[in-house]
Design a protein around this motif. Structure first.
Motif, short mmCIF file in Angstrom:
data_model
loop_
_atom_site.label_atom_id
_atom_site.label_comp_id
_atom_site.label_asym_id
_atom_site.label_seq_id
_atom_site.Cartn_x
_atom_site.Cartn_y
_atom_site.Cartn_z
N ILE A 118 -7.40 2.54 2.63
CA ILE A 118 -7.71 1.22 2.07
C ILE A 118 -9.21 1.03 2.24
O ILE A 118 -9.73 1.04 3.36
CB ILE A 118 -6.92 0.10 2.77
N GLU A 143 -2.42 7.08 -1.16
CA GLU A 143 -3.19 6.48 -2.26
C GLU A 143 -4.47 5.89 -1.69
O GLU A 143 -4.55 5.60 -0.48
CB GLU A 143 -2.40 5.39 -2.98
N THR A 171 -6.73 1.38 -11.15
CA THR A 171 -8.18 1.18 -11.23
C THR A 171 -8.70 1.31 -12.66
O THR A 171 -9.54 0.52 -13.10
CB THR A 171 -8.87 2.19 -10.30
N SER A 182 -3.06 7.51 3.50
CA SER A 182 -3.28 6.30 2.70
C SER A 182 -4.62 5.72 3.14
O SER A 182 -4.88 5.61 4.34
CB SER A 182 -2.18 5.27 2.95
N LEU A 188 -6.50 2.63 -2.09
CA LEU A 188 -6.52 1.26 -2.64
C LEU A 188 -7.88 0.67 -2.34
O LEU A 188 -8.28 0.59 -1.17
CB LEU A 188 -5.43 0.40 -1.99
N VAL A 196 -4.36 -7.12 -9.11
CA VAL A 196 -4.26 -5.77 -8.56
C VAL A 196 -3.60 -4.89 -9.62
O VAL A 196 -2.73 -5.34 -10.37
CB VAL A 196 -3.46 -5.76 -7.24
N ARG A 215 -5.83 2.54 -7.15
CA ARG A 215 -5.54 1.13 -7.45
C ARG A 215 -6.67 0.27 -6.91
O ARG A 215 -7.31 0.63 -5.91
CB ARG A 215 -4.22 0.69 -6.79
N THR A 216 -6.87 -0.85 -7.56
CA THR A 216 -7.90 -1.79 -7.10
C THR A 216 -7.29 -3.18 -7.00
O THR A 216 -6.53 -3.59 -7.88
CB THR A 216 -9.10 -1.80 -8.09
N ALA A 217 -7.67 -3.86 -5.92
CA ALA A 217 -7.26 -5.26 -5.75
C ALA A 217 -8.51 -6.12 -5.72
O ALA A 217 -9.49 -5.77 -5.05
CB ALA A 217 -6.48 -5.43 -4.44
N SER A 226 -10.83 5.20 -6.16
CA SER A 226 -9.50 4.63 -5.89
C SER A 226 -8.54 4.85 -7.05
O SER A 226 -8.96 5.01 -8.19
CB SER A 226 -9.62 3.14 -5.59
N ILE A 273 0.87 -1.17 0.00
CA ILE A 273 0.00 0.00 0.00
C ILE A 273 0.91 1.21 0.00
O ILE A 273 1.84 1.31 0.81
CB ILE A 273 -0.95 0.01 1.21
#
Lengths: 224, 291
Positions: B240, B70, B270, B238, B72, B267, B255-257, B253, B66
């Motif tokens: 999550i 950001e 996004t 940050s 996530l 991951v 980034r996406t997981a 987001s 992470i």
């Protein structure tokens, strides 16, 4: 194990409806190009009229398809393949509508030529080969879309140059004919414009192929 | 713990059963996670995390970084391990008797599961906002002041006032409550209560905010306010975000997981995940064809 109900999900139902309408439009436009090239080979007043009048139906269907796309985007917020499909349909929809417009232009050019020489059969360029190539390009671009086949779409790029060459060849023959027989400039100019119309249909088939590659692979591709 | 090898986490893959993607059988193969779970300069670094509830494995050797400032998003079907993973990051799973966590999670390079790490200051650095707003049955002011008082973050009443004010401002709630700070927090709407809980988290100056379905009970207007807040907070923290609302993940987001059955399937950025996912499993989930 994942299972799926026998009834499609609402988004799938909408996509199936959209696909049906889109295939209908593709078929209509392909038939119109077939008729336009037939008209070049064999001028016919009733076919001219039918091509010009038939464009309204294409326009209506294009608007309907765009509306369906907007509706699906607004109501379902699709992602991934579904999103790419919708974006491709929106763009190809426009390409097909423009191709239909070009068939109207071809019909009107033939009408002008017939007014000058009556039969319209004595063109200074033989369009048989060029027409065949353009029809094949359009057919394959639509096939690549139906079959989600990026390789087939890429193969269309190679064929564009042949159509460009045919148009250039037409230019040379028309120029030569104008020198030798300058009393029919209208026929010659309209003949070259017909070649340009066909070349534009080939360009739009290339545009469709680019969108198919985006749909299948997610890569934005532009044929140089 | 074992030596970690980046990108060796396992995840389930699918094999086609005819043309209908809905009839695919899920299989577990030893395959790499799609995308890039690792960052050059992570704030939190998770390596080979395994979580067990008794004998049952809830997370399978999951590795994921992470970054600083950001958002996530973690998406996936119910039971995929999203919340379990989130609760590892501030050791909330410690309170579950049968739960064991293996692997390594570092915050700024320090293993948070080291026996010398005190969970109380850890949880001030890694704050949490829950699915259901949980204000204390106290005044709005006292809800925000609770953490700073416990942790001794304010030397005077005026400093405490300042923390309360700035926390409510940063949570986008100040204008709505500034004239009723002494009123009970229980009288606020659900959306206001959730932003109050976010303000309460901010009051103890965290570095990371964990959000577990923070908008699940909120109407669209309150949801938009929280999402705007998440966007604003990402400039400093940050975040999550665990969410079932994949549209929310796509909106807020970077980034996406995607988790599935305790595995990190994919991951990445996004925009890429939601337009051209690499994994067929991710594709099927975000297009709602995975049941």
């Amino acid at each position: 194990m994942t299972t799926r109900s026998s009834h499609p999900a609402p988004l799938d139902q909408e996509l199936i409806s959209l696909n049906k309408e889109f295939l209908k439009l593709s078929t209509m436009v392909e038939e119109r190009v077939q008729e336009a090239t037939q008209l070049i080979a064999s001028p016919d007043s009733s076919l001219i009229e039918s091509l010009i009048d038939g464009d309204d139906e294409v326009d209506e269907l294009e608007v309907k398809i765009e509306g369906l796309c907007i509706r699906i985007l607004a109501l379902h917020q699709p992602f991934a393949t579904d999103l790419r499909f919708l974006i491709s349909v929106i763009k190809i929809n426009r390409e097909l509508e423009r191709i239909s417009d070009i068939t109207v232009n071809i019909a009107m050019r033939i009408m002008l030529i017939m007014r000058i020489d009556g039969s319209g059969k004595d063109l200074p360029f033989d369009f048989t080969d060029m027409s065949d190539r353009v029809r094949v390009m359009l057919r394959r671009s639509i096939d690549s879309l139906i079959n989600r086949n990026a390789e087939l779409a890429r193969a269309i790029f190679d064929r564009d140059e042949d159509v460009d060459n045919a148009r250039n060849q037409c230019y040379e023959q028309v120029t030569e004919a104008l020198k030798n027989c300058p009393q029919h400039p209208g026929i010659y100019l309209n003949t070259f414009i017909l070649a340009q119309h066909l070349e534009r249909i080939a360009d739009r088939a290339v545009n469709i192929a680019e969108e198919v590659i985006y749909l299948v692979e997610g890569k934005v591709t532009r044929f140089p | 713990m074992d030596n970690n090898t980046p990108g060796t986490s396992s995840f389930p893959t699918i094999s086609s059963a005819g043309d209908d993607p809905g009839l695919e059988m899920l299989q577990h193969n030893d395959r790499q996670t799609c995308g890039t779970p690792f960052l050059d300069d992570p704030l939190i670094s998770c390596r080979e995390i395994e979580v067990f509830y008794g004998e049952q494995c809830a997370l399978h050797k999951m590795s994921l970084d992470i970054g600083h400032r950001e958002v996530l998003a973690i998406i996936g079907p119910s039971g995929c391990g999203k919340s379990t993973f989130l609760r590892c990051l501030n050791r909330m799973n410690d309170s579950i008797e049968e739960c064991t966590v293996q692997g390594e999670i570092t915050l700024d390079g320090v293993n948070i599961y080291d026996k010398n790490v005190d969970v109380v200051p850890l949880r001030t650095r890694v704050g949490m906002v829950f699915q259901k707003p949980n204000p204390f049955p106290k005044s709005i002011y006292d809800n925000i002041a609770y953490g700073p008082r416990i942790h001794g973050l304010a030397a005077s009443r005026s400093e405490l006032d300042e923390i309360v004010t700035s926390s409510l401002q940063n949570a986008g709630l100040w204008d709505e409550v500034k004239d009723r700070l002494t009123s009970t927090a229980m009288a606020l709407s659900s959306g206001q209560q959730q932003r109050l809980c976010i303000a309460r988290t901010l009051a103890v100056e965290p570095e990371v905010i964990l959000m577990d379905e923070p908008c699940s009970g909120l109407d669209p207007i309150a949801t938009t306010k929280v999402e705007t807040l998440i966007n604003n907070l990402s400039e400093c923290y940050s975040i999550i975000l665990v969410t079932h609302a994949i549209e929310q993940a796509s909106r807020v987001s970077q980034r996406t997981a995607f988790f599935h059955q305790g595995f990190l399937v994919e991951v990445g950025p996004t925009a890429r995940i939601f337009t051209t996912p690499e994994s067929r499993l991710t594709e099927n989930y975000i297009t709602a064809r995975l049941t």
